[in-house]
Design a protein around this motif. Structure first.
Motif: not given
Length: 165
Positions: A88-97
């Motif tokens: 979940t954290i990786l998904f949110v960080l990737t989407a934000a990036f």
């Protein structure tokens, strides 16, 4: 040996008259006419070999995927309390990036367009911006003229309505 060379074969009979009554000969002639040449045969052979290899690789990939899921499903289920939050954290960080990258690209494109527009290089769409600017300017002039014509009328009406003010 001389006897064998002196013997000659009888010449092949040449058909000057085409016999259309025999359907077998007609079929064979049509088959020979439509037979593929060597280039087409090599292309077909290449297509068949490539398709066979790809089909084999697809089967191997599907088999390996199913076997991997069978063997690793217990491990995945036992460690899921760690993987779900990390995922979940990786998904949110990737989407934000990716969103930030998209906004930066849009900002750079907009600034580049504005730079070319103000330098007079006529970027695509500048004619529409010029037309909109002239329409806004004309509308503002009409409103100003209307206000100057009828603004005094309204002021006099207000003064008449309240003479002591």
């Amino acid at each position: 040996m001389a006897d064998s060379q002196s013997q000659t074969r009888p010449p092949r009979p040449t058909h000057t008259h085409i016999n259309n009554s025999n359907p077998t000969s007609t079929f064979l002639r049509k088959l020979q006419y439509h037979a593929p040449n060597s280039t087409q045969l090599v292309g077909l052979l290449t297509l068949l070999i490539s398709a066979s290899i790809l089909l084999l690789l697809t089967g191997l990939t599907a088999t390996a995927t199913v076997l991997g899921l069978i063997f690793f499903t217990p491990l995945i289920l036992l460690t899921s309390p760690f993987w779900v939050p990390i995922g979940t954290i990786l998904f949110v960080l990737t989407a934000a990036f990716l969103s930030i990258c998209g906004f930066v690209v849009a900002l750079v494109a907009g600034l580049s367009w504005m730079y070319r527009y103000f330098r007079g290089m006529h970027p695509p769409g500048s004619d529409q911006v010029d037309y909109a600017r002239s329409r806004i300017y004309d509308t503002a002039n009409h409103v100003k003229d209307y206000a100057s014509q009828y603004g005094g009328y309204l002021q006099s009406e207000v003064k008449d309505a309240a003479p002591g003010a």
